[in-house]
Design an enzyme around this catalytic site. Structure first.
Site, PDB file in Angstrom:
ATOM      1  N   ARG A   1       0.854  -1.178   0.000  1.00 36.04           N
ATOM      2  CA  ARG A   1       0.000   0.000   0.000  1.00 36.04           C
ATOM      3  C   ARG A   1       0.889   1.226   0.000  1.00 36.04           C
ATOM      4  O   ARG A   1       2.105   1.134   0.053  1.00 36.04           O
ATOM      5  CB  ARG A   1      -0.972   0.001   1.192  1.00 36.04           C
ATOM      6  CG  ARG A   1      -0.575  -0.726   2.402  1.00 36.04           C
ATOM      7  CD  ARG A   1       0.063   0.031   3.547  1.00 36.04           C
ATOM      8  NE  ARG A   1      -0.169   1.448   3.585  1.00 36.04           N
ATOM      9  CZ  ARG A   1       0.805   2.329   3.749  1.00 36.04           C
ATOM     10  NH1 ARG A   1       2.067   1.945   3.859  1.00 36.04           N
ATOM     11  NH2 ARG A   1       0.554   3.609   3.803  1.00 36.04           N
ATOM     12  N   GLY A   2       0.234   2.384  -0.124  1.00 36.43           N
ATOM     13  CA  GLY A   2       0.970   3.616  -0.359  1.00 36.43           C
ATOM     14  C   GLY A   2       1.032   3.856  -1.859  1.00 36.43           C
ATOM     15  O   GLY A   2       1.449   2.982  -2.624  1.00 36.43           O
TER      16      GLY A   2
ATOM     17  N   ASP B   1      -2.895  10.677  -2.575  1.00 36.60           N
ATOM     18  CA  ASP B   1      -3.075   9.627  -3.572  1.00 36.60           C
ATOM     19  C   ASP B   1      -3.490  10.194  -4.926  1.00 36.60           C
ATOM     20  O   ASP B   1      -3.291   9.547  -5.944  1.00 36.60           O
ATOM     21  CB  ASP B   1      -4.120   8.632  -3.082  1.00 36.60           C
ATOM     22  CG  ASP B   1      -3.598   7.779  -1.935  1.00 36.60           C
ATOM     23  OD1 ASP B   1      -3.169   6.645  -2.198  1.00 36.60           O
ATOM     24  OD2 ASP B   1      -3.588   8.262  -0.789  1.00 36.60           O
TER      25      ASP B   1
ATOM     26  N   GLN C   1      -3.001   2.305   9.923  1.00 35.34           N
ATOM     27  CA  GLN C   1      -1.671   2.470   9.328  1.00 35.34           C
ATOM     28  C   GLN C   1      -0.746   3.307  10.192  1.00 35.34           C
ATOM     29  O   GLN C   1       0.464   3.088  10.208  1.00 35.34           O
ATOM     30  CB  GLN C   1      -1.786   3.098   7.931  1.00 35.34           C
ATOM     31  CG  GLN C   1      -2.469   2.236   6.889  1.00 35.34           C
ATOM     32  CD  GLN C   1      -3.935   2.595   6.736  1.00 35.34           C
ATOM     33  OE1 GLN C   1      -4.604   2.960   7.713  1.00 35.34           O
ATOM     34  NE2 GLN C   1      -4.451   2.517   5.518  1.00 35.34           N
TER      35      GLN C   1
ATOM     36  N   ARG D   1      -7.238  -0.780  -7.583  1.00 33.96           N
ATOM     37  CA  ARG D   1      -7.622   0.275  -6.637  1.00 33.96           C
ATOM     38  C   ARG D   1      -7.823   1.561  -7.440  1.00 33.96           C
ATOM     39  O   ARG D   1      -6.915   1.982  -8.176  1.00 33.96           O
ATOM     40  CB  ARG D   1      -6.574   0.478  -5.549  1.00 33.96           C
ATOM     41  CG  ARG D   1      -6.415  -0.712  -4.612  1.00 33.96           C
ATOM     42  CD  ARG D   1      -5.648  -0.354  -3.353  1.00 33.96           C
ATOM     43  NE  ARG D   1      -6.448   0.459  -2.447  1.00 33.96           N
ATOM     44  CZ  ARG D   1      -5.988   0.942  -1.295  1.00 33.96           C
ATOM     45  NH1 ARG D   1      -4.736   0.720  -0.928  1.00 33.96           N
ATOM     46  NH2 ARG D   1      -6.777   1.658  -0.513  1.00 33.96           N
TER      47      ARG D   1
END
Length: 351
Positions: A48-49, A242, A201, A87
């Site tokens: 993720r990220g 993002d 997170q 995603r």
């Protein structure tokens, strides 16, 4: 700065991903063998990220090419679209995958072999990770200079949301990279890390990274932000992104918008740190950003243990959009952007 390992490893024609769902208790790598496995690793948040999602997808496209008996422009496009669908909010995913498509299409036009295309994609992935360290270092230095000008040349108390360090970026990091770099220069007094519900997170990953670097920190619930800011506990806030629209509206982990609004109320500088690959100047503002909705059980359960009454419903947006008017500045590898100046973001990105 003591980055002890990488979250993404490409070795012997194989992709290994640090399973970030298991941190900090367990540090283990998952072997990814094909495009579907890569897309699932992204969707299930093994990786993720925004930057790391993009890098992972590049190697995923290389694995796809390697497995094909024949590669065509149409099959390449279909494979790219399958990867992008993993995603929807983080623009880095489509940004990197579409660049892979250009590499594949150009190679096919030149009648290059499948093996040549595979090697080009692997080299492209290696290069992007290498360049990310240089870009993140540039952003960290810009952030340090901004803090000195805005707050003064002293030790700072900083706050961050979600995780934006080497686990998310494969290198120094974006928002957390600024904090890490500032600490290496002896400029950090304390860091407050939002726990970042519901996936935690901040508690699991940001605290993990801060611990690795021996940076003084405290974990706080999102609801504690107003208390901290009203009691003069925080000098500045740094978050990642993002996707950033042309006007500076920014999609980031859910809770970011609330934090920005509270920061505006208490006149605390609020900075967004992200590479140019996170900018989407094709959309005018944040209302055009698709928000990923995650499964309800991320809220109603904890590691399989039910927290809510049987049959309880939940709404679980993974991101929210912060209006540019609440952002003090956007920092990318090309410089500092004032989102309140119309057109400045687009000029910087296209320069």
């Amino acid at each position: 700065m003591t980055q002890t390992y990488r979250p993404i490893i490409w070795k012997d024609d194989t992709l290994f991903l640090l399973d970030q769902r298991l941190l900090p208790q367990t540090e283990t790598f998952v072997e990814v063998k094909d495009l579907k496995g890569c897309a699932l690793a992204i969707k299930d948040m093994i990786v993720r990220g925004a930057p790391c999602i993009g890098f992972t997808a590049i190697y995923g496209m290389a694995l796809w090419v390697k497995a094909q008996s024949e590669v065509t422009v149409v099959s390449c496009r279909n494979a790219c679209d399958e990867m992008i669908a993993a995603r929807p909010t983080a623009v880095n995913l489509s940004f990197e995958v579409n660049r892979c498509f250009e590499i594949m299409r150009n190679a096919l036009v030149e009648n290059q072999s499948k093996q040549d295309i595979y090697k080009k994609l692997v080299a492209f992935g290696d290069l992007q990770i290498k360049e990310s360290h240089e870009k993140n270092t540039a952003m960290a230095k810009i952030g340090l200079d901004e803090l000195k000008k805005k707050i003064g040349d002293r030790k700072w108390r900083l706050m961050t949301h979600c995780n934006t360090g080497f686990l998310a970026c494969g290198s120094l990091g974006t928002a957390l990279g600024v904090i890490s770099y500032a600490n290496s220069q002896g400029k950090v007094e304390h860091v407050y890390a939002d726990e970042t519900r519901p996936y935690m997170q901040g508690t699991r990953l940001t605290a993990f990274e801060l611990s690795k670097e021996n940076i003084p920190y405290s974990i706080v619930v999102e609801g504690a932000a107003s208390y901290l800011l009203s009691h003069n506990k925080v000098d500045a806030i740094f978050v990642g992104a993002d996707r950033i629209a042309a006007n500076g509206d920014t999609a980031n982990k859910v809770g970011t918008s609330t934090l920005a609004i509270v920061a505006k109320h208490y006149n605390i500088p609020f900075y967004v740190v992200a590479p140019v690959s996170s900018f989407d100047v094709t959309i005018p503002n944040g209302s055009h950003i698709e928000i990923e909705m995650r499964p309800m059980n991320e809220i109603t359960e904890l590691k399989g243990i039910k927290l809510a009454p049987e049959g309880a419903q939940a709404v679980n947006p993974s991101f929210d959009v912060t209006d540019h008017q609440f952002i003090t500045g956007i920092i990318c590898e090309k410089g500092f952007i004032n989102p309140k100046n119309p057109g400045e973001l687009v000029r910087v990105v296209q320069s």
